[in-house]
Scaffold this active site. Structure first.
Site, PDB file in Angstrom:
ATOM      1  N   ARG A  48      44.199  16.826  32.677  1.00  0.00           N
ATOM      2  CA  ARG A  48      45.490  17.160  33.198  1.00  0.00           C
ATOM      3  C   ARG A  48      46.347  18.104  32.256  1.00  0.00           C
ATOM      4  O   ARG A  48      46.977  18.894  32.695  1.00  0.00           O
ATOM      5  CB  ARG A  48      46.437  15.818  33.678  1.00  0.00           C
ATOM      6  N   TYR A 101      61.223  31.939  52.162  1.00  0.00           N
ATOM      7  CA  TYR A 101      60.092  31.338  52.715  1.00  0.00           C
ATOM      8  C   TYR A 101      60.702  29.997  53.180  1.00  0.00           C
ATOM      9  O   TYR A 101      61.260  29.112  52.257  1.00  0.00           O
ATOM     10  CB  TYR A 101      59.047  31.185  51.644  1.00  0.00           C
ATOM     11  N   ASP A 174      59.685  35.566  43.922  1.00  0.00           N
ATOM     12  CA  ASP A 174      58.330  35.214  44.699  1.00  0.00           C
ATOM     13  C   ASP A 174      57.737  36.364  45.048  1.00  0.00           C
ATOM     14  O   ASP A 174      58.181  37.173  45.869  1.00  0.00           O
ATOM     15  CB  ASP A 174      58.710  34.328  45.885  1.00  0.00           C
ATOM     16  N   LYS A 199      47.640  32.988  48.919  1.00  0.00           N
ATOM     17  CA  LYS A 199      47.680  34.006  50.036  1.00  0.00           C
ATOM     18  C   LYS A 199      46.898  35.170  49.395  1.00  0.00           C
ATOM     19  O   LYS A 199      45.701  35.215  49.400  1.00  0.00           O
ATOM     20  CB  LYS A 199      48.920  34.507  50.037  1.00  0.00           C
TER      21      LYS A 199
HETATM   22  C1  LIG Z   1      52.842  30.130  51.189  1.00  0.00           C
HETATM   23  C2  LIG Z   1      54.069  30.616  50.757  1.00  0.00           C
HETATM   24  C3  LIG Z   1      54.696  29.622  49.698  1.00  0.00           C
HETATM   25  C4  LIG Z   1      54.322  28.217  49.600  1.00  0.00           C
HETATM   26  O1  LIG Z   1      52.988  28.358  48.968  1.00  0.00           O
HETATM   27  P1  LIG Z   1      52.167  27.133  49.316  1.00  0.00           P
HETATM   28  O2  LIG Z   1      50.692  27.584  48.557  1.00  0.00           O
HETATM   29  O3  LIG Z   1      51.778  27.164  50.729  1.00  0.00           O
HETATM   30  O4  LIG Z   1      52.343  25.759  48.802  1.00  0.00           O
HETATM   31  C5  LIG Z   1      55.808  30.397  48.844  1.00  0.00           C
HETATM   32  N1  LIG Z   1      56.195  31.510  49.096  1.00  0.00           N
HETATM   33  C6  LIG Z   1      55.760  32.286  49.955  1.00  0.00           C
HETATM   34  C7  LIG Z   1      56.440  33.725  49.997  1.00  0.00           C
HETATM   35  C8  LIG Z   1      54.695  31.827  50.508  1.00  0.00           C
HETATM   36  O5  LIG Z   1      54.118  32.881  51.880  1.00  0.00           O
END
Ligand SMILES: *Cc1c(COP(=O)(O)O)cnc(C)c1O
Length: 381
Positions: A48, A101, A174, A199
């Site tokens: 961890r 998001y 982000d 992503k």
């Molecule tokens: C998918 C996404 C998230 C969240 O991520 P997860 O891996 O699904 O928890 C946050 N910000 C953006 C822009 C996203 O596309």
């Protein structure tokens, strides 16, 4: 190693010293033998707290975003939660875009607000609106997402960093949609970058993960503590898959961008289309800023249909190569209807998406197949 593509393949990826394996192994081990009490080999004790596979991903992410520290997590939202809990205290204010998001808004609104944090949203692409909404000394976090989802609004990162810093806020970007290949928020002055590595970084729709990247020592220490102390870590297999994906990030993003650009430019004149949302088009209101702060425009675009919600749903359900699914950033093309899919949780609120909009995550398949597929579906809209 100064070239991005070289770092994407080699940063944190030294070959295994015992066997010479070119690809560092996946360390599926929860604990590590000690040479006498406290005699840790390479600093590893219990996984961890640290695991070599996670470290190799974190070193890679720090290198690509130009930060000194990166921390990887079990999901993008786990990364965001760790960052926000590291820097917020009851009474602090968070300011984010009104098209952030949905899961990010839900995270703060449902988990951090009940704990005493204040949240408000603003039209982030409008600097004057942000200046009016930010509260000097109270706004602790200015949260940017550019391009935004699903309308691909563009925020001028450097300009917003200036506004945020003047008010004493920590500026978080982000960078999931752009990736560090196309956009470098830390170099533009942002304090922290967060990612859903699920992503484009993972890139193959086979792993969920997230990351926080930064150079601020004080915040880094707190995030590191939450990663260890709350434990929403990325597991070795997930970390390895993400590293595996990142090696091809540069070539994938080039292809995502060129495919998306071609589709956006082609369908713009289709009779079923009311509007194309793609920052690479000169018709996009954020085009100039995007051209300045991004090296290309990425693989995401949205389409507004003249025929309203019914036409939008027909197109979303009417493609073959584009598969109907949530998420984005994988090699395969996906299509979605935000109102009832990715953005269902914000339906009826100020964050709601126009009901005639569909979103495309343009993959890296052959452009002729993609164009043929989307055009045929639009012809039937
Ligand atoms: C998918 C996404 C998230 C969240 O991520 P997860 O891996 O699904 O928890 C946050 N910000 C953006 C822009 C996203 O596309």
């Amino acid at each position: 190693m100064s070239d991005f593509s070289t770092r994407a393949i080699h940063a944190g990826q030294e070959f295994d010293p015992t066997t010479g394996a070119v690809v560092p192994p996946i360390y599926m081990s929860s604990t590590f033998v000690q040479d006498g009490i406290g005699g840790f080999r390479g600093g590893y004790e219990y996984a961890r707290g640290g695991n070599p596979t996670r470290d190799s991903l974190q070193t890679l992410l720090a290198s690509l975003e130009g930060g000194t520290h990166a921390y990887s997590f079990a999901s993008g939202l786990a990364a965001e939660d760790a960052l926000l809990r590291a820097i917020l205290a009851p009474g602090d204010h968070v300011l984010m875009g009104n098209d952030v998001y949905g899961g990010t808004h839900r995270l703060v609104n449902r988990l951090h607000v009940p704990w005493g944090v204040e949240l408000s949203t603003v039209e982030m692409s409008n600097a004057d609106a942000v200046r009016a909404a930010i509260r000097p000394g109270v706004t602790r976090v200015l949260w940017l997402e550019t391009p935004s989802n699903p309308l691909m609004k563009i925020t001028d990162i450097a300009a917003l960093v200036a506004i945020g810093h003047e008010a004493g806020a920590i500026v978080v970007v982000d960078n999931t949609f752009a990736t560090p290949y196309l956009q470098q928020p830390l170099a533009l002055g942002a304090d922290v970058v967060v990612h859903s590595t699920t992503k484009y970084l993972g890139g193959h729709s086979d792993v969920i993960g997230g990351a926080v990247v930064l150079s601020d020592e004080e915040i880094a220490e707190k995030v590191a503590f939450l990663q260890f102390g709350a434990g929403a870590i990325s597991a070795p297999m997930e970390a390895w898959l993400t590293v595996r994906g990142i090696k091809t990030l540069a070539v994938r993003m080039d292809r995502h961008s060129s495919n998306a650009h071609t589709i956006a430019a082609t369908v713009e004149s289709h009779p079923a289309i009311e509007r194309v949302y793609y920052p690479g088009l000169e018709s996009h209101p954020g085009h100039e800023i995007a051209a300045r702060q991004m090296s290309d425009f990425g693989g995401m675009l949205s389409l507004a249909l003249k025929g309203g919600p019914e036409a939008a749903k027909r197109v979303a359900e009417g493609t073959e190569v584009f598969q109907l699914a949530e998420s984005l950033g994988g090699v395969e093309s996906l299509i979605g209807y935000p109102t009832e899919m990715t953005h269902a949780s914000v339906k009826g609120t100020e964050l709601a998406v126009p009901e005639n909009v569909i979103r495309l995550s343009v993959g890296i398949e052959g452009i002729d197949d993609l164009l043929g597929d989307i055009t045929a579906a639009l012809d039937r809209a």
